[in-house]
Design a protein around this motif. Sequence first.
Motif, PDB file in Angstrom:
ATOM      1  N   ASN A   1      21.437  40.717  85.328  1.00 30.96           N
ATOM      2  CA  ASN A   1      20.407  41.526  84.691  1.00 30.96           C
ATOM      3  C   ASN A   1      19.469  41.983  85.802  1.00 30.96           C
ATOM      4  O   ASN A   1      18.699  41.197  86.348  1.00 30.96           O
ATOM      5  CB  ASN A   1      19.648  40.697  83.648  1.00 30.96           C
ATOM      6  CG  ASN A   1      18.581  41.496  82.932  1.00 30.96           C
ATOM      7  OD1 ASN A   1      18.066  42.489  83.456  1.00 30.96           O
ATOM      8  ND2 ASN A   1      18.220  41.072  81.729  1.00 30.96           N
ATOM      9  N   LEU A   2      19.546  43.262  86.139  1.00 34.30           N
ATOM     10  CA  LEU A   2      18.835  43.792  87.298  1.00 34.30           C
ATOM     11  C   LEU A   2      17.698  44.723  86.894  1.00 34.30           C
ATOM     12  O   LEU A   2      17.336  45.645  87.621  1.00 34.30           O
ATOM     13  CB  LEU A   2      19.808  44.534  88.216  1.00 34.30           C
ATOM     14  CG  LEU A   2      21.060  43.744  88.644  1.00 34.30           C
ATOM     15  CD1 LEU A   2      21.977  44.614  89.491  1.00 34.30           C
ATOM     16  CD2 LEU A   2      20.680  42.484  89.402  1.00 34.30           C
ATOM     17  N   THR A   3      17.085  44.461  85.738  1.00 35.39           N
ATOM     18  CA  THR A   3      16.078  45.351  85.165  1.00 35.39           C
ATOM     19  C   THR A   3      14.955  45.689  86.143  1.00 35.39           C
ATOM     20  O   THR A   3      14.608  46.854  86.318  1.00 35.39           O
ATOM     21  CB  THR A   3      15.476  44.716  83.890  1.00 35.39           C
ATOM     22  OG1 THR A   3      16.540  44.407  82.986  1.00 35.39           O
ATOM     23  CG2 THR A   3      14.508  45.681  83.219  1.00 35.39           C
ATOM     24  N   ASN A   4      14.365  44.687  86.773  1.00 31.90           N
ATOM     25  CA  ASN A   4      13.265  44.950  87.708  1.00 31.90           C
ATOM     26  C   ASN A   4      13.663  44.628  89.146  1.00 31.90           C
ATOM     27  O   ASN A   4      12.885  44.075  89.931  1.00 31.90           O
ATOM     28  CB  ASN A   4      12.002  44.184  87.302  1.00 31.90           C
ATOM     29  CG  ASN A   4      12.211  42.680  87.300  1.00 31.90           C
ATOM     30  OD1 ASN A   4      13.311  42.207  87.012  1.00 31.90           O
ATOM     31  ND2 ASN A   4      11.169  41.915  87.602  1.00 31.90           N
ATOM     32  N   LEU A   5      14.899  44.989  89.485  1.00 29.64           N
ATOM     33  CA  LEU A   5      15.452  44.685  90.803  1.00 29.64           C
ATOM     34  C   LEU A   5      14.589  45.258  91.929  1.00 29.64           C
ATOM     35  O   LEU A   5      14.290  44.562  92.907  1.00 29.64           O
ATOM     36  CB  LEU A   5      16.874  45.223  90.916  1.00 29.64           C
ATOM     37  CG  LEU A   5      17.527  45.132  92.302  1.00 29.64           C
ATOM     38  CD1 LEU A   5      17.657  43.689  92.741  1.00 29.64           C
ATOM     39  CD2 LEU A   5      18.901  45.809  92.290  1.00 29.64           C
ATOM     40  N   ARG A   6      14.182  46.513  91.788  1.00 29.83           N
ATOM     41  CA  ARG A   6      13.449  47.164  92.882  1.00 29.83           C
ATOM     42  C   ARG A   6      12.142  46.419  93.183  1.00 29.83           C
ATOM     43  O   ARG A   6      11.806  46.188  94.349  1.00 29.83           O
ATOM     44  CB  ARG A   6      13.154  48.621  92.517  1.00 29.83           C
ATOM     45  CG  ARG A   6      12.453  49.391  93.634  1.00 29.83           C
ATOM     46  CD  ARG A   6      12.305  50.853  93.272  1.00 29.83           C
ATOM     47  NE  ARG A   6      13.594  51.496  93.075  1.00 29.83           N
ATOM     48  CZ  ARG A   6      13.729  52.781  92.731  1.00 29.83           C
ATOM     49  NH1 ARG A   6      12.657  53.536  92.534  1.00 29.83           N
ATOM     50  NH2 ARG A   6      14.930  53.306  92.584  1.00 29.83           N
ATOM     51  N   GLU A   7      11.425  46.029  92.143  1.00 32.43           N
ATOM     52  CA  GLU A   7      10.149  45.340  92.319  1.00 32.43           C
ATOM     53  C   GLU A   7      10.344  43.971  92.973  1.00 32.43           C
ATOM     54  O   GLU A   7       9.613  43.597  93.896  1.00 32.43           O
ATOM     55  CB  GLU A   7       9.462  45.191  90.958  1.00 32.43           C
ATOM     56  CG  GLU A   7       8.068  44.623  91.027  1.00 32.43           C
ATOM     57  CD  GLU A   7       7.429  44.494  89.654  1.00 32.43           C
ATOM     58  OE1 GLU A   7       6.190  44.405  89.590  1.00 32.43           O
ATOM     59  OE2 GLU A   7       8.174  44.460  88.642  1.00 32.43           O
ATOM     60  N   VAL A   8      11.345  43.224  92.484  1.00 31.02           N
ATOM     61  CA  VAL A   8      11.612  41.894  93.040  1.00 31.02           C
ATOM     62  C   VAL A   8      12.108  42.011  94.482  1.00 31.02           C
ATOM     63  O   VAL A   8      11.666  41.262  95.366  1.00 31.02           O
ATOM     64  CB  VAL A   8      12.632  41.133  92.171  1.00 31.02           C
ATOM     65  CG1 VAL A   8      13.012  39.807  92.823  1.00 31.02           C
ATOM     66  CG2 VAL A   8      12.071  40.888  90.778  1.00 31.02           C
ATOM     67  N   GLN A   9      13.003  42.949  94.709  1.00 29.67           N
ATOM     68  CA  GLN A   9      13.552  43.116  96.060  1.00 29.67           C
ATOM     69  C   GLN A   9      12.452  43.482  97.066  1.00 29.67           C
ATOM     70  O   GLN A   9      12.433  42.987  98.204  1.00 29.67           O
ATOM     71  CB  GLN A   9      14.629  44.216  96.042  1.00 29.67           C
ATOM     72  CG  GLN A   9      15.568  44.208  97.217  1.00 29.67           C
ATOM     73  CD  GLN A   9      16.527  43.044  97.234  1.00 29.67           C
ATOM     74  OE1 GLN A   9      16.122  41.915  97.498  1.00 29.67           O
ATOM     75  NE2 GLN A   9      17.791  43.308  96.965  1.00 29.67           N
ATOM     76  N   SER A  10      11.509  44.303  96.634  1.00 30.65           N
ATOM     77  CA  SER A  10      10.384  44.676  97.497  1.00 30.65           C
ATOM     78  C   SER A  10       9.561  43.438  97.868  1.00 30.65           C
ATOM     79  O   SER A  10       9.139  43.275  99.021  1.00 30.65           O
ATOM     80  CB  SER A  10       9.508  45.705  96.784  1.00 30.65           C
ATOM     81  OG  SER A  10       8.379  46.018  97.562  1.00 30.65           O
ATOM     82  N   ALA A  11       9.329  42.560  96.890  1.00 34.27           N
ATOM     83  CA  ALA A  11       8.577  41.330  97.157  1.00 34.27           C
ATOM     84  C   ALA A  11       9.337  40.420  98.120  1.00 34.27           C
ATOM     85  O   ALA A  11       8.753  39.837  99.044  1.00 34.27           O
ATOM     86  CB  ALA A  11       8.309  40.602  95.848  1.00 34.27           C
TER      87      ALA A  11
END
Length: 359
Positions: free
Chosen positions: A83-93
């Motif tokens: 489930n990669l719904t907020n992948l971009r936000e998590v990956q940035s962190a």
Amino acid sequence: MLRILESKLCHLLQIENPIIQAGMAGGATTVDLLVGVSEAGGLATLGAAYMKPEDIRKTIKEVKSRVNKPFAVNLFCTTMDDNLTNLREVQSALNSFRQDLNITYGNSNIKTESLFDEQFQVLLDEKIPIISTAFGHLSTEKMQLAKERGIKVITMVTTVNEAILAEQAGSDVIVAQGSDAGGHRSTFDINTFPNGANIGTFSLVPQVVDHVNVPVVAAGGIMDARGIVASLALGAQGVQMGTQFLTCKESGIHPAYKDALLQSNEESTVITKSFSGRPARGIKNKFISEFENLGIEPLPFPSQNTLTTDIRKAAAKQNNPDYMSLWAGQATRLQKGNISAKQLICELMDEVKQMLGKM
């Protein structure tokens, strides 16, 4: 009083001592550790949840070549869909941590391998006598396959309702795992319990004992003879121990992880989703503190676990515990330290017998 050690659990699993070494995934359960536990009369458990099927097969064969005693293999009974719904936000962190470690920034090509069916088939092929599961019980189909082959099934639970479901599904042994436990606890439904079912070991055990008819094993924060005797007094027929085995000589964890364990105390651990997306108890470090301070929801398990793999691996190579997942229970002051698994079990059982003899 010593007859209390001659439990149905020991007869069922064909072990001499009512101690199960927890199936800790991630490399802690080396062949040497499994052999040492088996030789001491406990039940050794290979933590195989993250292992490739061919590696599981190889390890099983090696253990069998060195010891002629039953041992278990532990798998995760949960879906491995990403489930990669907020992948971009998590990956940035996470990229800020990667910067600290001087490794490449993460990308969007994230996919977790779903290996459970192949892993389970290896256990059938290799005639493993005992299968242990976390995060749920075996499906009806797989439970039937296990039963047809005479395999005993151990299911880890964190509530009475989960214990009842596990017994109804056909489990032979139930491990009642309290919130004191290190690492990932076996809560079935994370939607109902987002932080896991936080019931303490010695509150959970007698209630589970009262509601099922199969042997119950106590787990979570049990580190010494006092914990074992207390568990038996509450109706458990044995104990499962994880953290105590992590600092044994044969443990496969990183030396920096061992050092962190030996320097920790009952206030050191927290329950976090930061590393894996599923609640797990571990020593609080820079990764946990800084990720949680960001207020970003991690991806669900297993996606977050897959996403942080490169960070944890780089931290291990750099001997940097600030970015490792340092799973541990709440009773780390009671660690025996750098002794062999065989010596650990022998010492524990001698102490248990002395305590029971005095009673």
